[in-house]
Design a protein around this motif. Structure first.
Motif, PDB file in Angstrom:
ATOM      1  N   CYS A   1       0.660  -1.233   0.105  1.00 39.31           N
ATOM      2  CA  CYS A   1      -0.200   0.077   0.114  1.00 39.31           C
ATOM      3  C   CYS A   1       0.822   1.214  -0.018  1.00 39.31           C
ATOM      4  CB  CYS A   1      -0.921  -0.182   1.377  1.00 39.31           C
ATOM      5  SG  CYS A   1      -0.247  -0.249   2.871  1.00 39.31           S
ATOM      6  N   CYS A   2       2.129   1.167   0.367  1.00 41.48           N
ATOM      7  CA  CYS A   2       2.829   2.419   0.577  1.00 41.48           C
ATOM      8  C   CYS A   2       3.726   2.691  -0.614  1.00 41.48           C
ATOM      9  CB  CYS A   2       4.042   2.253   1.840  1.00 41.48           C
ATOM     10  SG  CYS A   2       3.470   1.626   3.251  1.00 41.48           S
ATOM     11  N   LYS A   3       3.388   1.470  -1.775  1.00 38.27           N
ATOM     12  CA  LYS A   3       4.161   1.679  -2.953  1.00 38.27           C
ATOM     13  C   LYS A   3       3.347   2.316  -4.075  1.00 38.27           C
ATOM     14  CE  LYS A   3       7.404  -1.772  -1.891  1.00 38.27           C
ATOM     15  NZ  LYS A   3       7.407  -3.259  -1.767  1.00 38.27           N
TER      16      LYS A   3
ATOM     17  N   LEU B   1       9.807  -0.851   5.557  1.00 39.86           N
ATOM     18  CA  LEU B   1       8.866  -0.450   6.738  1.00 39.86           C
ATOM     19  C   LEU B   1       8.728   0.981   6.849  1.00 39.86           C
ATOM     20  CD1 LEU B   1      10.786  -2.689   9.385  1.00 39.86           C
ATOM     21  CD2 LEU B   1       8.451  -3.080   8.376  1.00 39.86           C
ATOM     22  N   CYS B   2       7.693   1.275   7.445  1.00 36.57           N
ATOM     23  CA  CYS B   2       7.453   2.810   7.663  1.00 36.57           C
ATOM     24  C   CYS B   2       8.412   3.485   8.836  1.00 36.57           C
ATOM     25  CB  CYS B   2       6.012   3.064   7.985  1.00 36.57           C
ATOM     26  SG  CYS B   2       5.286   4.693   8.458  1.00 36.57           S
ATOM     27  N   ARG B   3       8.972   4.430   8.362  1.00 37.74           N
ATOM     28  CA  ARG B   3       9.825   5.243   9.118  1.00 37.74           C
ATOM     29  C   ARG B   3       9.008   5.873  10.476  1.00 37.74           C
ATOM     30  NH1 ARG B   3      12.930   6.242   4.384  1.00 37.74           N
ATOM     31  NH2 ARG B   3      14.834   5.275   4.688  1.00 37.74           N
TER      32      ARG B   3
ATOM     33  N   ARG C   1      -0.469  15.775  -0.040  1.00 39.12           N
ATOM     34  CA  ARG C   1      -0.266  14.647   0.086  1.00 39.12           C
ATOM     35  C   ARG C   1       1.250  14.243   0.238  1.00 39.12           C
ATOM     36  NH1 ARG C   1       2.861  13.009  -4.381  1.00 39.12           N
ATOM     37  NH2 ARG C   1       2.504  14.130  -6.379  1.00 39.12           N
ATOM     38  N   LEU C   2       1.635  13.004   0.666  1.00 44.01           N
ATOM     39  CA  LEU C   2       2.928  12.650   1.014  1.00 44.01           C
ATOM     40  C   LEU C   2       3.577  12.693  -0.314  1.00 44.01           C
ATOM     41  CD1 LEU C   2       2.767   9.935   3.720  1.00 44.01           C
ATOM     42  CD2 LEU C   2       3.197  12.388   4.284  1.00 44.01           C
ATOM     43  N   ALA C   3       4.766  13.274  -0.202  1.00 41.87           N
ATOM     44  CA  ALA C   3       5.631  13.069  -1.305  1.00 41.87           C
ATOM     45  C   ALA C   3       6.389  11.664  -1.576  1.00 41.87           C
ATOM     46  CB  ALA C   3       6.802  13.911  -1.452  1.00 41.87           C
TER      47      ALA C   3
ATOM     48  N   GLY D   1      -1.666   7.299  -3.329  1.00 45.52           N
ATOM     49  CA  GLY D   1      -1.411   8.744  -2.995  1.00 45.52           C
ATOM     50  C   GLY D   1      -1.919   8.915  -1.650  1.00 45.52           C
ATOM     51  N   ILE D   2      -0.940   9.382  -0.535  1.00 45.41           N
ATOM     52  CA  ILE D   2      -1.477   9.460   0.644  1.00 45.41           C
ATOM     53  C   ILE D   2      -1.933  11.045   0.984  1.00 45.41           C
ATOM     54  CG2 ILE D   2      -1.051   9.029   3.023  1.00 45.41           C
ATOM     55  CD1 ILE D   2      -1.432   6.670   1.541  1.00 45.41           C
ATOM     56  N   PHE D   3      -3.276  11.229   0.849  1.00 46.55           N
ATOM     57  CA  PHE D   3      -3.510  12.643   1.406  1.00 46.55           C
ATOM     58  C   PHE D   3      -3.653  13.012   2.767  1.00 46.55           C
ATOM     59  CE2 PHE D   3      -5.027  11.803  -2.985  1.00 46.55           C
ATOM     60  CZ  PHE D   3      -4.662  12.988  -3.554  1.00 46.55           C
TER      61      PHE D   3
ATOM     62  N   ALA E   1       1.074   7.649  15.186  1.00 43.20           N
ATOM     63  CA  ALA E   1       1.495   9.076  14.721  1.00 43.20           C
ATOM     64  C   ALA E   1       1.699   8.970  13.156  1.00 43.20           C
ATOM     65  CB  ALA E   1       3.145   9.064  14.949  1.00 43.20           C
ATOM     66  N   LYS E   2       1.138   7.983  12.390  1.00 40.66           N
ATOM     67  CA  LYS E   2       1.003   7.994  10.903  1.00 40.66           C
ATOM     68  C   LYS E   2      -0.138   8.743  10.725  1.00 40.66           C
ATOM     69  CE  LYS E   2       0.959   3.299  10.149  1.00 40.66           C
ATOM     70  NZ  LYS E   2       1.272   1.964   9.445  1.00 40.66           N
ATOM     71  N   PRO E   3       0.113   9.088   9.172  1.00 39.86           N
ATOM     72  CA  PRO E   3      -1.244   9.643   8.564  1.00 39.86           C
ATOM     73  C   PRO E   3      -2.515   9.118   8.774  1.00 39.86           C
ATOM     74  CG  PRO E   3       0.505   9.917   7.161  1.00 39.86           C
ATOM     75  CD  PRO E   3       0.851   9.156   8.291  1.00 39.86           C
ATOM     76  N   LEU E   4      -3.787   9.493   9.197  1.00 43.57           N
ATOM     77  CA  LEU E   4      -4.888   8.935   9.238  1.00 43.57           C
ATOM     78  C   LEU E   4      -5.137   7.949   7.857  1.00 43.57           C
ATOM     79  CD1 LEU E   4      -7.482   8.536  11.015  1.00 43.57           C
ATOM     80  CD2 LEU E   4      -8.667  10.624   9.551  1.00 43.57           C
ATOM     81  N   ALA E   5      -4.821   8.536   6.802  1.00 40.83           N
ATOM     82  CA  ALA E   5      -5.145   7.512   5.637  1.00 40.83           C
ATOM     83  C   ALA E   5      -4.562   6.183   5.612  1.00 40.83           C
ATOM     84  CB  ALA E   5      -4.833   8.193   4.520  1.00 40.83           C
ATOM     85  N   CYS E   6      -3.246   6.110   6.323  1.00 42.34           N
ATOM     86  CA  CYS E   6      -2.365   4.906   6.420  1.00 42.34           C
ATOM     87  C   CYS E   6      -3.229   4.149   7.475  1.00 42.34           C
ATOM     88  CB  CYS E   6      -1.068   5.471   6.786  1.00 42.34           C
ATOM     89  SG  CYS E   6      -0.200   6.504   5.650  1.00 42.34           S
ATOM     90  N   ARG E   7      -3.628   4.855   8.540  1.00 43.13           N
ATOM     91  CA  ARG E   7      -4.322   3.861   9.443  1.00 43.13           C
ATOM     92  C   ARG E   7      -5.607   3.377   8.973  1.00 43.13           C
ATOM     93  NH1 ARG E   7      -4.951   7.731  14.160  1.00 43.13           N
ATOM     94  NH2 ARG E   7      -4.099   9.250  12.704  1.00 43.13           N
TER      95      ARG E   7
ATOM     96  N   SER F   1       7.321   4.970  -4.310  1.00 43.08           N
ATOM     97  CA  SER F   1       6.909   4.610  -2.876  1.00 43.08           C
ATOM     98  C   SER F   1       6.979   5.950  -2.103  1.00 43.08           C
ATOM     99  CB  SER F   1       8.025   3.424  -2.291  1.00 43.08           C
ATOM    100  OG  SER F   1       9.235   3.815  -2.345  1.00 43.08           O
ATOM    101  N   CYS F   2       6.193   5.699  -0.995  1.00 41.01           N
ATOM    102  CA  CYS F   2       6.090   6.944   0.052  1.00 41.01           C
ATOM    103  C   CYS F   2       7.447   7.456   0.377  1.00 41.01           C
ATOM    104  CB  CYS F   2       5.397   6.313   1.142  1.00 41.01           C
ATOM    105  SG  CYS F   2       5.315   7.569   2.535  1.00 41.01           S
ATOM    106  N   VAL F   3       7.561   8.624   0.779  1.00 42.28           N
ATOM    107  CA  VAL F   3       8.749   9.363   1.324  1.00 42.28           C
ATOM    108  C   VAL F   3       9.119   8.668   2.349  1.00 42.28           C
ATOM    109  CG1 VAL F   3       7.324  11.091   2.226  1.00 42.28           C
ATOM    110  CG2 VAL F   3       9.821  11.634   1.601  1.00 42.28           C
ATOM    111  N   PHE F   4       8.350   8.171   3.331  1.00 47.43           N
ATOM    112  CA  PHE F   4       8.947   7.635   4.656  1.00 47.43           C
ATOM    113  C   PHE F   4       8.891   5.991   4.331  1.00 47.43           C
ATOM    114  CE2 PHE F   4       6.293  11.264   6.180  1.00 47.43           C
ATOM    115  CZ  PHE F   4       7.469  11.922   6.897  1.00 47.43           C
ATOM    116  N   LEU F   5       8.975   5.397   3.279  1.00 46.13           N
ATOM    117  CA  LEU F   5       9.406   3.827   3.231  1.00 46.13           C
ATOM    118  C   LEU F   5      10.655   3.535   3.235  1.00 46.13           C
ATOM    119  CD1 LEU F   5       7.253   1.387   3.264  1.00 46.13           C
ATOM    120  CD2 LEU F   5       7.869   1.254   0.757  1.00 46.13           C
ATOM    121  N   ASP F   6      11.112   2.698   4.143  1.00 43.92           N
ATOM    122  CA  ASP F   6      12.543   2.528   4.173  1.00 43.92           C
ATOM    123  C   ASP F   6      12.856   1.394   3.322  1.00 43.92           C
ATOM    124  OD1 ASP F   6      12.420   0.123   5.385  1.00 43.92           O
ATOM    125  OD2 ASP F   6      13.010   0.910   7.274  1.00 43.92           O
TER     126      ASP F   6
HETATM  127  S1  SF4 Z   1       3.433   7.200   6.194  1.00 47.31           S
HETATM  128 FE1  SF4 Z   1       4.212   5.086   6.390  1.00 47.31          FE
HETATM  129  S2  SF4 Z   1       2.399   3.870   6.283  1.00 47.31           S
HETATM  130 FE2  SF4 Z   1       1.869   5.690   5.106  1.00 47.31          FE
HETATM  131  S3  SF4 Z   1       2.265   5.144   3.181  1.00 47.31           S
HETATM  132 FE3  SF4 Z   1       3.987   6.314   3.987  1.00 47.31          FE
HETATM  133  S4  SF4 Z   1       5.569   4.597   4.641  1.00 47.31           S
HETATM  134 FE4  SF4 Z   1       3.352   3.696   4.387  1.00 47.31          FE
END
Ligand code: SF4
Length: 439
Positions: free
Chosen positions: A37-39, A101-103, A84-86, A42-44, A112-118, A92-97
């Motif tokens: 899902c993180c790849k 895993l999500c940083r 949205r997250l860059a 778009g995460i608003f 602490a993650k965006p509501l959309a991710c939760r 993939s999401c800017v926070f995906l390592d």
């Molecule tokens: S913030 Fe974390 S959970 Fe949400 S898309 Fe980015 S990496 Fe995935």
């Protein structure tokens, strides 16, 4: 009015619950950290999300490269803007390592993650006096029914619903049944229940269930509803459901179903090609990128030569290879397809605002088309691997690919896409496509 991972609406926070939730009873799910899902999505982010993430003060030491923006502003030229997250260069999401895993989760925990991710993979849709919960099958764990029953997650889901479902959700207007015909919720919901019961039948394969559904919805399309309501209308839904089960019994000879028409196949290839795409924010949106898409569309329309590889998991294979019989479907396919369709129906995830505002009948046509689309994509995955039969993994992946777009790709709500679905229905080709790719 759908409330999900893509459009949480924090301005309509609902501190007091004025609605009850209808959860899918046949679906399991837990996150298995596959990071798919993180790849792809778009995460608003809401204003709260943005403020919280800004306070987290991400630096290169945390693995977020120097100069890498965290947010991208969207819209704003004439209307409202949002963030949205860059994304990283691979989409993939800017926070995906690098380990998937999500940083944010690793450093500050899940809340602490965006509501959309939760919220993902849940989606909330108006259903009269209730709010129906649907689940997104773009998640491989959802497709494989992995984890605990969704009903066991009720408390957590309730918490998400309270954050995104507006307090006035019960005032939502019921969607149209057919163009120009709108029933009260109390008359519409029994039709949804009968549709679900047609899909729940356990004495026939899913292909027969879909043929019954098409027959049933065809009768609805031909009927007038100005003099029917209440118990008489509820009885009508059941009478035509009975007619559909008599028209397609367990012994129905599927080999006698005609092949799809030439024009129908051409329309279908275009539609299936759109389902097979995975558009991410890493895509080439230049004039050259658009020209490439146009060329692909023309190749899919003609259906000659090789199928253009619309994403990395596909190889270019001759169109003809996807039209050969692939034999029996893997044993797990029946259960996966049945659950897919039932969760979408129970979750009201196929018509009205959650599905481009289309009327019930058109939404059913679009939903049934997912069956041949998934099988076409699964055939393509198998052919890319030089196989001539389908594996369970082909079906799982094909469902995730198709459902990534179904109800979410803006292209599917355009006049051109909807006209294609209507054309296939008018040509009588939807049932033929189901039988053709189900063989
Ligand atoms: S913030 Fe974390 S959970 Fe949400 S898309 Fe980015 S990496 Fe995935």
């Amino acid at each position: 009015m759908g409330f999900s991972t893509l459009n949480p609406q924090p301005s309509t926070l609902n501190p007091v619950s004025h609605f009850s939730l209808e959860l899918p009873t046949i679906q399991n799910w837990n996150c298995h950290s596959c990071s798919e899902c993180c790849k792809q999505h778009g995460i608003f982010v809401s204003e709260d999300d943005k403020a919280r993430i800004e306070q987290q003060e991400w630096t290169a030491e945390d693995g977020v490269p120097e100069g890498q923006p965290i947010f991208v502003k969207e819209g704003g030229l004439l209307g409202k803007s949002w963030y949205r997250l860059a994304h990283q260069p691979d989409g993939s999401c800017v926070f995906l390592d690098q380990t998937g895993l999500c940083r944010v989760h690793a450093k500050y925990g899940e809340p602490a993650k965006p509501l959309a991710c939760r919220i993902y993979p849940y989606a909330f849709h108006p259903a009269g006096s209730k709010v129906a919960v649907s689940v997104r099958f773009s998640c491989p764990s959802v497709v494989q029914n992995l984890g605990q029953p969704v009903t066991d997650n009720r408390k957590e889901i309730r918490g998400y619903a309270n954050q995104v479902v507006p307090a006035n959700v019960r005032d939502a207007e019921p969607p149209e049944l057919t163009p120009g015909t709108r029933l009260d919720w109390s008359d519409l919901m029994p039709a949804v229940e009968v549709l679900d019961s047609l899909l729940a039948a356990d004495d026939v394969p899913v292909l027969i269930k879909l043929l019954r559904v098409l027959y049933w919805v065809g009768l609805i399309d031909q009927s007038k509803f100005d003099k029917l309501s209440g118990d008489r209308l509820a009885e009508f839904w059941n009478i035509i459901a009975q007619a559909s089960t008599e028209a397609f019994g367990p012994e129905t000879p599927l080999s006698e179903i005609a092949q799809p028409s030439r024009i129908g196949r051409s329309q279908f290839r275009l539609l299936a090609g759109q389902y097979a795409r995975k558009d991410t924010y890493a895509d080439d949106r230049s004039l050259r990128g658009r020209w490439r898409l146009l060329q692909m569309a023309l190749t899919l329309t003609r259906g000659r030569g090789t199928v253009p590889a619309v994403q990395d998991c596909f190889r270019e294979v001759p169109f003809d290879k996807l039209e050969q019989p692939f034999g029996n479907l893997p044993a797990e396919a029946e259960e996966m397809f049945t659950r897919y369709f039932r969760v979408k129906v129970q979750g009201m995830h196929f018509f009205g605002r959650p599905y481009y505002g289309v009327p019930f009948v058109e939404g059913v046509h679009s939903l049934v088309l997912v069956y041949p689309v998934v099988l076409w994509i699964a055939r393509w995955l198998a052919a890319s691997d030089d196989r001539t039969s389908l594996s369970k993994d082909d079906i799982v992946k094909a469902i995730t690919i198709a459902d990534h777009n179904h109800g979410y790709s803006p292209a599917f709500g355009t006049w051109g896409f909807r006209r294609r679905v209507r054309n296939l229905a008018q040509l009588g080709d939807i049932a033929k496509l189901c039988a053709w790719y189900g063989r």
